[in-house]
Motif scaffolding. Structure first.
Motif, PDB file in Angstrom:
ATOM      1  N   LEU A  32       0.855  -1.188   0.000  1.00 34.55           N
ATOM      2  CA  LEU A  32       0.000   0.000   0.000  1.00 34.55           C
ATOM      3  C   LEU A  32       0.888   1.234   0.000  1.00 34.55           C
ATOM      4  N   GLN A  46       0.086  -7.744  -4.940  1.00 40.00           N
ATOM      5  CA  GLN A  46      -0.905  -6.670  -4.949  1.00 40.00           C
ATOM      6  C   GLN A  46      -0.254  -5.310  -4.731  1.00 40.00           C
ATOM      7  N   VAL A  47      -0.628  -4.366  -5.580  1.00 37.94           N
ATOM      8  CA  VAL A  47      -0.214  -2.976  -5.431  1.00 37.94           C
ATOM      9  C   VAL A  47      -1.479  -2.136  -5.253  1.00 37.94           C
ATOM     10  N   THR A  48      -1.522  -1.402  -4.172  1.00 36.34           N
ATOM     11  CA  THR A  48      -2.667  -0.545  -3.895  1.00 36.34           C
ATOM     12  C   THR A  48      -2.175   0.878  -3.683  1.00 36.34           C
ATOM     13  N   VAL A  49      -2.700   1.791  -4.477  1.00 36.62           N
ATOM     14  CA  VAL A  49      -2.298   3.188  -4.391  1.00 36.62           C
ATOM     15  C   VAL A  49      -3.474   4.001  -3.861  1.00 36.62           C
ATOM     16  N   SER A  50      -3.276   4.641  -2.745  1.00 32.41           N
ATOM     17  CA  SER A  50      -4.340   5.436  -2.142  1.00 32.41           C
ATOM     18  C   SER A  50      -4.216   6.888  -2.589  1.00 32.41           C
ATOM     19  N   ARG A  61      -0.673  -6.577 -15.333  1.00 34.84           N
ATOM     20  CA  ARG A  61      -1.460  -6.260 -14.147  1.00 34.84           C
ATOM     21  C   ARG A  61      -2.944  -6.438 -14.444  1.00 34.84           C
ATOM     22  N   ALA A  99      -6.623  -5.177 -12.672  1.00 39.93           N
ATOM     23  CA  ALA A  99      -7.412  -4.474 -11.667  1.00 39.93           C
ATOM     24  C   ALA A  99      -8.763  -5.166 -11.520  1.00 39.93           C
ATOM     25  N   THR A 121      -3.443   0.794  -9.217  1.00 36.12           N
ATOM     26  CA  THR A 121      -3.860  -0.253  -8.290  1.00 36.12           C
ATOM     27  C   THR A 121      -4.278  -1.500  -9.051  1.00 36.12           C
ATOM     28  N   SER A 134      -3.624   6.284  -8.487  1.00 39.37           N
ATOM     29  CA  SER A 134      -4.650   5.355  -8.017  1.00 39.37           C
ATOM     30  C   SER A 134      -5.005   4.336  -9.097  1.00 39.37           C
TER      31      SER A 134
END
Length: 123
Positions: free
Chosen positions: A10, A118-122, A37, A39, A90, A87
């Motif tokens: 994250l 997993q890559v999560t961009v907030s 990737r 999503a 992600t 974002s």
């Protein structure tokens, strides 16, 4: 051949992550490698690829100038440096090994796939 991807996590928008993908057993390094990737709710898409010796790279337009793919043939490891993350980056990121020394964006060119990180961009 098994591919193990790691390095996801994250991160805030604008941040960086570096993904790694290691092949086991160690390979000859004569095959191109790629990153894809997926999503949630979307199809898997190409991110980047690198030729057998690292001399040729291909990037999706959406990541050009932000992501850099590289490899270390001695350790059978491929990297994806991701900067200025957004974002929309992600996704679950997969590494894959191509059937040939050079490869592009078609998933049909890749014969071995890792399990994804997993890559999560907030935002």
């Amino acid at each position: 051949v098994q591919l193990q991807a790691s390095g996801g996590g994250l991160v805030q928008a604008g941040g960086s992550l570096k993904l790694s993908c290691t092949a086991s057993p160690r390979t000859s390094g004569n095959n191109a490698m790629g990153w894809f990737r997926q999503a949630p709710g979307k199809e898997r898409e190409f991110v980047a690829s690198i030729s057998w010796n690292g001399g040729s790279t291909v990037y999706a337009d959406s990541v050009k100038a932000r992501f850099t793919v590289s490899r270390d043939r001695a350790t059978s490891t491929v990297y994806l440096q991701m900067n200025s993350l957004k974002s929309e980056d992600t996704a679950l990121y997969y590494c894959a090994r191509a059937r040939s020394s050079f490869s592009g964006s078609s998933s049909r060119d890749y014969i071995y796939w890792g399990q994804g990180t997993q890559v999560t961009v907030s935002s």
